[in-house]
Design an enzyme around this catalytic site. Sequence first.
Site, PDB file in Angstrom:
ATOM      1  CD  GLU A   1       0.501  -0.375   3.229  1.00  0.00           C
ATOM      2  OE1 GLU A   1       1.727  -0.174   3.119  1.00  0.00           O
ATOM      3  OE2 GLU A   1       0.031  -1.314   3.878  1.00  0.00           O
TER       4      GLU A   1
ATOM      5  CG  ASP B   1      -0.385   3.374  15.510  1.00  0.00           C
ATOM      6  OD1 ASP B   1      -0.347   4.528  15.038  1.00  0.00           O
ATOM      7  OD2 ASP B   1      -0.877   2.403  14.889  1.00  0.00           O
TER       8      ASP B   1
ATOM      9  CE1 TYR C   1      -2.616   7.447   8.980  1.00  0.00           C
ATOM     10  CE2 TYR C   1      -3.504   5.825  10.510  1.00  0.00           C
ATOM     11  CZ  TYR C   1      -2.442   6.373   9.830  1.00  0.00           C
ATOM     12  OH  TYR C   1      -1.188   5.856  10.010  1.00  0.00           O
TER      13      TYR C   1
ATOM     14  CG  ASP D   1      -3.874   4.549  14.508  1.00  0.00           C
ATOM     15  OD1 ASP D   1      -3.496   4.425  15.685  1.00  0.00           O
ATOM     16  OD2 ASP D   1      -3.189   4.160  13.538  1.00  0.00           O
TER      17      ASP D   1
ATOM     18  CG  HIS E   1       3.751  -0.373  10.526  1.00  0.00           C
ATOM     19  ND1 HIS E   1       3.239  -1.303  11.408  1.00  0.00           N
ATOM     20  CD2 HIS E   1       2.802   0.590  10.399  1.00  0.00           C
ATOM     21  CE1 HIS E   1       2.033  -0.923  11.780  1.00  0.00           C
ATOM     22  NE2 HIS E   1       1.748   0.231  11.199  1.00  0.00           N
TER      23      HIS E   1
ATOM     24  CG  HIS F   1      -2.227  -0.017  12.396  1.00  0.00           C
ATOM     25  ND1 HIS F   1      -2.569   1.319  12.351  1.00  0.00           N
ATOM     26  CD2 HIS F   1      -3.110  -0.671  11.603  1.00  0.00           C
ATOM     27  CE1 HIS F   1      -3.613   1.467  11.539  1.00  0.00           C
ATOM     28  NE2 HIS F   1      -3.961   0.281  11.074  1.00  0.00           N
TER      29      HIS F   1
HETATM   30  C1  FKS Z   1      -6.416   0.930   4.464  1.00  0.00           C
HETATM   31  C2  FKS Z   1      -5.503  -0.155   5.037  1.00  0.00           C
HETATM   32  C3  FKS Z   1      -4.257   0.429   5.577  1.00  0.00           C
HETATM   33  C4  FKS Z   1      -2.044   0.027   6.390  1.00  0.00           C
HETATM   34  C5  FKS Z   1      -2.168   0.652   7.724  1.00  0.00           C
HETATM   35  C6  FKS Z   1      -0.894   1.346   8.134  1.00  0.00           C
HETATM   36  C7  FKS Z   1      -1.009   1.980   9.499  1.00  0.00           C
HETATM   37  C8  FKS Z   1       0.159   2.874   9.825  1.00  0.00           C
HETATM   38  C9  FKS Z   1       0.239   3.347  11.267  1.00  0.00           C
HETATM   39  C10 FKS Z   1       1.438   4.292  11.429  1.00  0.00           C
HETATM   40  F1  FKS Z   1       1.545   4.697  12.669  1.00  0.00           F
HETATM   41  F2  FKS Z   1       2.544   3.701  11.083  1.00  0.00           F
HETATM   42  F3  FKS Z   1       1.259   5.357  10.688  1.00  0.00           F
HETATM   43  N1  FKS Z   1      -3.285  -0.546   5.928  1.00  0.00           N
HETATM   44  N2  FKS Z   1      -7.282   0.407   3.449  1.00  0.00           N
HETATM   45  O1  FKS Z   1      -0.918   4.023  11.671  1.00  0.00           O
HETATM   46  O2  FKS Z   1       0.397   2.269  12.151  1.00  0.00           O
HETATM   47 ZN    ZN Z   2      -1.577   2.983  13.169  1.00  0.00          ZN
END
Ligand code: FKS
Ligand code: ZN
Length: 345
Positions: A120, A198, A326, A287, A162, A200
């Site tokens: 992505e 976070d 986001y 997030d 990440h 994620h």
């Molecule tokens: C959307 C799917 C997105 C990737 C998500 C990445 C998250 C990044 C994060 C960071 F802190 F690194 F920015 N998939 N359709 O928020 O963990």
């Molecule tokens: Zn994240």
Amino acid sequence: MPLKTFYSENHRLHFPQAELSGGQFVTPFERPSRVEYVLNRLKERGFSDIEKPAEADLEPARRLLDPGYLDFLQTAWADWKAEGMAGEIIAANVPARGMHLDRVPANIDGKVGYYCHASETAMTAGTWAAACSSLASAQAAQRHVAAGASAAFALCRPPGHHATRDQYGGYCFLNNAAIVAQMMRDGGADRVAVLDVDFHHGNGTQDIFYGRGDVLFASLHGAPQDAYPYFIGYADETGKGDGDGANINYPMPPGTGYAVWAEALENAIARIGDWGADALVLSLGVDAYKEDPISFFKLDSPDFIDMGQRIARLSLPTVICMEGGYAIEAVGINTVNVLEGFENA
Ligand code: FKS
Ligand code: ZN
């Protein structure tokens, strides 16, 4: 001493047009305006001490990460263009089960696949410079804390957690939190904890310290069955070798609200305290917020104040690195709520 922020506007050099999402190219969720909202909110709430960092020092990164990866990041755009590629850098082929995982192709398209774990994330002409500026903010915050401040905030963009020792993805290129944790170790802290709130899982940070007992990693995140990065972040990943017991994951299911989330946080805080951390790096993503467009926890804005208060009770020298978030308009409020809670604990 009021909390100081380090911030470089060079983050704007990284703004790809494309993110592969749901089978379409969309405007990336991780976009420059995110930090504008944080900046505005900082000023609104009296956090007016905002400093531009000095250039990034890549030496600590070279020692901690794969030097071949750093060289790749630095030259990828030129190599991509030299091959006549029309668009942004996007990984199309990655080594899969049964293939060689450790042979670096010569071709740039192959190299991109080798050094990427999630397609992505696009790279552009300014990505490397922006990633360096993000690291520069984190490093300046670290130096500020090393010089005696109790905490500092690095308004990093692009984010970092990440990024592994040799792969980018999930909007991340250089793992700011990990590099700062290593710098704290080098600066004399015997035991450094990285707490990742976070939404994620911080797979990159986990990967970098998984075999080490001097840096503890604790992460609260959406369970891998249901959330990116999907293939890592389970509770049974507890570290290996010297690092056995120094990796703690709190995967949580869709719909998790603050009561359950805060219980996990309290547990992580207790573990970090018991472990005897001398310093803390906070990977601060917001997030977990209920309106976040790509996440599934249900935290509300006031919960972020409480989060900051709880983390402050560790009373450790703390470098706070911005990660994700986001729901753009709320990113500023939620981020600064954590800082205010932290300050006023
Ligand atoms: C959307 C799917 C997105 C990737 C998500 C990445 C998250 C990044 C994060 C960071 F802190 F690194 F920015 N998939 N359709 O928020 O963990
Ligand atoms: Zn994240």
